[in-house]
Motif scaffolding. Structure first.
Motif, PDB file in Angstrom:
ATOM      1  N   PHE A  79     -24.726  58.696   4.430  1.00  0.00           N
ATOM      2  CA  PHE A  79     -25.622  58.951   3.302  1.00  0.00           C
ATOM      3  C   PHE A  79     -27.038  59.193   3.810  1.00  0.00           C
TER       4      PHE A  79
ATOM      5  N   THR B 220     -29.066  62.737   3.434  1.00  0.00           N
ATOM      6  CA  THR B 220     -30.101  62.785   2.394  1.00  0.00           C
ATOM      7  C   THR B 220     -31.483  62.370   2.881  1.00  0.00           C
TER       8      THR B 220
ATOM      9  N   PRO C  74     -28.098  63.314  -2.993  1.00  0.00           N
ATOM     10  CA  PRO C  74     -27.531  62.086  -3.558  1.00  0.00           C
ATOM     11  C   PRO C  74     -27.001  62.412  -4.959  1.00  0.00           C
TER      12      PRO C  74
ATOM     13  N   GLY D 121     -25.769  57.835  -6.742  1.00  0.00           N
ATOM     14  CA  GLY D 121     -26.298  57.882  -5.384  1.00  0.00           C
ATOM     15  C   GLY D 121     -26.486  56.502  -4.779  1.00  0.00           C
TER      16      GLY D 121
ATOM     17  N   ILE E 254     -22.568  61.203  -2.651  1.00  0.00           N
ATOM     18  CA  ILE E 254     -23.359  62.422  -2.492  1.00  0.00           C
ATOM     19  C   ILE E 254     -22.676  63.510  -3.321  1.00  0.00           C
TER      20      ILE E 254
END
Length: 159
Positions: free
Chosen positions: A83, A87, A108, A113, A118
């Motif tokens: 993640f 992001t 996200p 998120g 995602i």
């Protein structure tokens, strides 16, 4: 969308659920796709999917503008490290990222998120390979959870 569904179907133990009028699932989810690790081919009752494709806005999820013609969104559950890599944010403190309706961009999830999801609206040349890799990784993680659960002797609906 069909390419992603076909890819997930090719994974060992994958179950792709495509609700429609013939299903027992609510009309709201008809036309969407839900991806599970389910080696017996039955939809798990107590497990969330590891990935989804949504084809329309939901009442609490309109930021991606999915009601516009030809738009859809793939959603994938990922681990914290992934993640962050994708992001640039920590999922525990996700902030608004701007345009959740931007196509072919990893973002996200606008609602989930903070839970490690995602999304990509209408994946294209820039993101399709990433989406496929993420779905394979999410599938592998779901399989590992399944194996751990069963190794620990916990009951499941597939025993």
């Amino acid at each position: 969308m069909e390419q992603i569904i076909a890819t997930v179907r090719s994974l060992d133990g994958a179950l792709v659920v495509l609700p429609g009028p013939e299903s027992d699932l609510p009309e709201l989810v008809w036309g969407d796709a839900f991806f599970y690790y389910a080696p017996d081919g039955q939809m798990p009752r107590n497990v969330q999917p590891y990935g989804t494709i949504v084809t329309k806005n939901y009442p609490d999820d309109t930021a991606s503008d999915l009601d516009a013609a030809g738009r859809w969104r793939v959603n994938v559950h990922v681990d914290r490290a992934t993640f962050g890599e994708l992001t640039g944010q920590d999922q525990r403190s996700v902030s608004h990222v701007g345009d959740y309706a931007a196509a072919d961009r990893v973002l996200p999830h606008p609602v989930y998120g903070a839970l490690g999801w995602i999304c990509v609206v209408s994946p294209g040349e820039r993101t399709m390979q990433t989406v496929v890799q993420l779905l394979r990784g999410a599938h592998d993680a779901a399989r590992a959870r399944f194996v751990r659960r069963h190794a620990a002797g916990q009951p499941s609906e597939v025993d």
